[in-house]
Design a protein around this motif. Structure first.
Motif, PDB file in Angstrom:
ATOM      1  N   ASP A 380     -11.708  13.422  -3.341  1.00  0.00           N
ATOM      2  CA  ASP A 380     -10.572  12.357  -2.297  1.00  0.00           C
ATOM      3  C   ASP A 380     -10.795  11.057  -1.871  1.00  0.00           C
ATOM      4  OD1 ASP A 380      -8.650  13.008  -0.466  1.00  0.00           O
ATOM      5  OD2 ASP A 380      -9.085  12.604   1.464  1.00  0.00           O
ATOM      6  N   ILE A 381      -9.620  10.986  -1.593  1.00  0.00           N
ATOM      7  CA  ILE A 381      -9.422   9.431  -2.575  1.00  0.00           C
ATOM      8  C   ILE A 381      -9.977   8.565  -0.674  1.00  0.00           C
ATOM      9  CG2 ILE A 381      -6.963   8.814  -3.992  1.00  0.00           C
ATOM     10  CD1 ILE A 381      -5.710   8.675  -1.747  1.00  0.00           C
ATOM     11  N   ASP A 382     -10.208   7.370  -0.595  1.00  0.00           N
ATOM     12  CA  ASP A 382     -10.374   6.467   0.421  1.00  0.00           C
ATOM     13  C   ASP A 382      -9.091   6.452   0.654  1.00  0.00           C
ATOM     14  OD1 ASP A 382     -11.306   5.213   2.379  1.00  0.00           O
ATOM     15  OD2 ASP A 382     -12.789   3.782   0.759  1.00  0.00           O
ATOM     16  N   LYS A 383      -8.451   7.031   2.121  1.00  0.00           N
ATOM     17  CA  LYS A 383      -7.401   6.441   2.752  1.00  0.00           C
ATOM     18  C   LYS A 383      -7.407   5.603   3.445  1.00  0.00           C
ATOM     19  CE  LYS A 383      -6.557  11.918   3.622  1.00  0.00           C
ATOM     20  NZ  LYS A 383      -7.770  12.459   2.662  1.00  0.00           N
ATOM     21  N   GLU A 384      -8.440   4.939   4.797  1.00  0.00           N
ATOM     22  CA  GLU A 384      -8.188   3.717   5.180  1.00  0.00           C
ATOM     23  C   GLU A 384      -8.270   2.193   3.730  1.00  0.00           C
ATOM     24  OE1 GLU A 384     -11.357   1.043   7.796  1.00  0.00           O
ATOM     25  OE2 GLU A 384     -11.872   3.524   7.041  1.00  0.00           O
ATOM     26  N   HIS A 385      -8.717   3.069   2.393  1.00  0.00           N
ATOM     27  CA  HIS A 385      -8.897   1.729   1.559  1.00  0.00           C
ATOM     28  C   HIS A 385      -7.539   1.394   1.234  1.00  0.00           C
ATOM     29  CE1 HIS A 385      -9.602  -0.977  -1.893  1.00  0.00           C
ATOM     30  NE2 HIS A 385      -9.821  -0.302  -2.732  1.00  0.00           N
ATOM     31  N   GLU A 386      -7.168   2.751   1.483  1.00  0.00           N
ATOM     32  CA  GLU A 386      -5.326   3.103   0.270  1.00  0.00           C
ATOM     33  C   GLU A 386      -4.650   2.114   1.318  1.00  0.00           C
ATOM     34  OE1 GLU A 386      -4.375   3.481  -2.868  1.00  0.00           O
ATOM     35  OE2 GLU A 386      -7.005   3.628  -2.958  1.00  0.00           O
ATOM     36  N   LEU A 387      -4.359   3.104   2.569  1.00  0.00           N
ATOM     37  CA  LEU A 387      -4.012   2.318   3.289  1.00  0.00           C
ATOM     38  C   LEU A 387      -3.896   0.523   3.845  1.00  0.00           C
ATOM     39  CD1 LEU A 387      -1.771   3.142   5.518  1.00  0.00           C
ATOM     40  CD2 LEU A 387      -3.534   3.863   7.237  1.00  0.00           C
ATOM     41  N   GLU A 388      -5.019   0.129   3.781  1.00  0.00           N
ATOM     42  CA  GLU A 388      -5.419  -1.308   3.546  1.00  0.00           C
ATOM     43  C   GLU A 388      -4.485  -1.845   2.648  1.00  0.00           C
ATOM     44  OE1 GLU A 388      -9.153  -3.092   6.310  1.00  0.00           O
ATOM     45  OE2 GLU A 388      -9.143  -2.910   3.955  1.00  0.00           O
ATOM     46  N   ILE A 389      -4.728  -1.394   1.414  1.00  0.00           N
ATOM     47  CA  ILE A 389      -4.111  -2.520  -0.022  1.00  0.00           C
ATOM     48  C   ILE A 389      -2.825  -2.385   0.337  1.00  0.00           C
ATOM     49  CG2 ILE A 389      -3.468  -1.830  -1.699  1.00  0.00           C
ATOM     50  CD1 ILE A 389      -6.368  -3.024  -1.334  1.00  0.00           C
ATOM     51  N   TYR A 390      -1.784  -0.728   0.822  1.00  0.00           N
ATOM     52  CA  TYR A 390      -0.430  -1.078   1.109  1.00  0.00           C
ATOM     53  C   TYR A 390       0.146  -1.583   1.855  1.00  0.00           C
ATOM     54  CZ  TYR A 390       3.903   0.361   2.723  1.00  0.00           C
ATOM     55  OH  TYR A 390       4.937   0.511   2.829  1.00  0.00           O
TER      56      TYR A 390
END
Length: 523
Positions: A380-390
């Motif tokens: 699974d992707i690191d959802k917290e990281h991906e949301l931060e990057i967005y």
């Protein structure tokens, strides 16, 4: 001994008689569990940002009746656009969520054609097991979360597989129609047409009637593929079908001429890489059943088994070229329905050998479900990281018109521009031109070269993050930003409570020119 084995199978079938006698109910239960696992790992707060974003843009344009950037495999965007036309929303995230939900739904519905295909090889009672094996396969489940082409391609292929083995002529027609549609989704479907005709003649014999019907099949295929070939030729300069194959062959020849071992080396590398991924695709639980299933199929081989093996081989042929130059487990997915049949054969065989079939099947189902969840959790992707990057991409979009590429984190930049659109959907050409440009710096060996090479391309800011894979001269800006007086810091993510460190620097070109003059004078 044989009587005892038969009685065990009968005992097992009696204990599960409710499920085996209520196929629809069984498939619904399996589908609900498979859907629940997928929803568990779905996050609709994170926008799509890769190949699925390209499909998204094309589908939006198609839904608006606008010309768009066209790709060879455009069947999925066309299909997606039908649903985009009816969604009552002006929020782009709703469209992206729909795209993900569609691939999840298609993936779950694939258990139906899997059942009908498997029934012809293992009987209807074990065909349900094939459907369960497919829907719990973790790679298939994970792939369905991304909103990309594979789920639609796999279900179309599986339907065509199931129908080509039927004896009824009108089902053969539907099989070729479905395979033609699958080919519009992914060009690799072209490789299966010869084997489909071979299977048809294999089962129907060669006579005037079968030859006449095969000509009708050709008319069906042509009537579907030819119009799309014309449209693609006008839009992208090639038909996306035969010309893609010829381009691939030309590519192999060009690379082969530059390689001392030539085309043979390319083919060998592709074959070995394909076999490696084929083996990897069996983990976590298919590896215990597929090899034995192959042995069992070879032992009792008949025209149906031969046909299934040939389909698998022809489906894998185009992956040899792909694996010669890149690696991606998705290219193996079209043969997963065959893996499910082989696994069901293997499990059926083991049930004949055990004295506790009920316990055995419970263990099998438990392993499938648990291993699927564990694998998905691991991958699974690191959802917290991906949301931060967005969210950081939104900050960049608000400040800069052109930045250095910082992939993969920069993949959300092209999506961030959608946040400024109030009346979505609109044609992609209206927002792509407003997106922050991303400028490659692969030929640069210093910050000065990055700025010099990027100035004429629209570079206005530098984005520096703490990704350890960045070149050392990029990382030096974070460590010694005082050494770069021409970089004006406008944003620091750590000062805004982000966990990921990213800084945005505006380039003062006047100061930069002075710095270059000073450096030349020093030298």
């Amino acid at each position: 001994m044989e009587k005892k084995q038969i009685s065990i199978i009968e005992k097992f079938e009696e204990k599960l008689s409710f499920f085996t006698n209520n196929i629809i109910f069984s498939l619904i239960i399996i589908g609900v569990i498979g859907l629940s696992i997928r929803i568990l790992f779905l996050d609709i707060q994170i926008p799509i940002n890769s190949d699925n974003y390209l499909f998204f843009r094309i589908a939006i344009d198609q839904s608006l009746g606008q010309p768009s950037h066209t790709i060879g495999n455009d069947g999925w965007p066309y299909f997606l656009s039908l649903f985009f036309k009816i969604i009552p929303s002006n929020n782009f995230m709703d469209y992206m969520a729909l795209q993900k939900f569609l691939t999840i739904g298609i993936s779950v519905l694939t258990i139906i054609p899997i059942y009908f295909l498997s029934k012809q090889f293992v009987g209807k009672k074990f065909a349900v097991l094939s459907s369960a094996i497919f829907i719990f396969e973790p790679r298939i489940a994970q792939n369905s979360l991304f909103g990309i082409t594979e789920p639609l391609y796999i279900i179309a292929l599986t339907i065509s597989f199931a129908l080509i083995f039927n004896k009824k002529y009108y089902l053969h027609c539907i099989s070729f129609i479905t395979l033609s549609c699958a080919t519009l989704v992914r060009t690799e479907g072209l490789f299966l047409f010869p084997i489909f005709f071979l299977i048809y003649f294999f089962h129907s014999g060669i006579n005037k009637k079968s030859i006449l019907r095969s000509l009708i099949f050709l008319i069906i295929i042509t009537s579907i593929l030819f119009p799309m070939s014309i449209i693609r030729s006008e839009d992208i300069g090639h038909n996306g079908l035969t010309e893609r194959i010829s381009m691939g062959m030309n590519h192999v020849n060009e690379v082969g001429n530059d390689n001392q071992f030539g085309i043979i080396s390319i083919f060998t590398d592709g074959l070995l890489n394909m076999l490696k991924f084929l083996a990897w695709s069996q983990i976590p639980y298919l590896i215990f059943f597929v090899p034995i299933g192959i042995i069992l199929m070879v032992k009792k081989i008949n025209k149906f088994e031969i046909s299934l093996i040939l389909i698998g081989i022809f489906a894998l042929l185009p992956t040899i070229y792909a694996y010669s130059f890149a690696s991606d487990s998705r290219w193996i997915f079209p043969v997963y329905p065959i893996f499910c049949i082989l696994s069901a054969m293997s499990i059926k065989y083991f049930l004949q050998k055990t004295t506790k079939p009920k316990n055995f099947i419970i263990v099998i189902f438990s392993i499938m479900i648990v291993s699927s969840i564990v694998f998905l959790e691991w991958k699974d992707i690191d959802k917290e990281h991906e949301l931060e990057i967005y969210n950081l991409s939104l900050e960049i979009q608000n400040r800069a018109s052109g930045v250095n590429m910082f992939f993969p984190e920069s993949s959300y930049l092209s999506v961030a521009v959608l946040s400024k659109i109030d009346n979505f959907p609109i044609p992609s050409k209206e927002y792509l031109e407003k997106a922050t440009k991303q400028i490659w710096y692969t030929e640069s060996n210093s910050i000065e070269e990055v700025i010099i090479n990027g100035k004429d391309k629209g570079l206005t800011h530098l984005v520096i993050d703490d990704n350890p894979n960045r070149p050392q001269f990029i990382q030096d800006v974070l460590i010694n930003e005082g050494n770069f007086p021409y970089l004006i810091k406008e944003f620091n993510s750590l000062e805004h409570n982000y966990k990921y460190e990213l800084k945005i620097y505006k380039i003062d070109y006047d100061e930069f020119e002075k710095s270059l003059i000073v450096n030349k004078g020093v030298k």
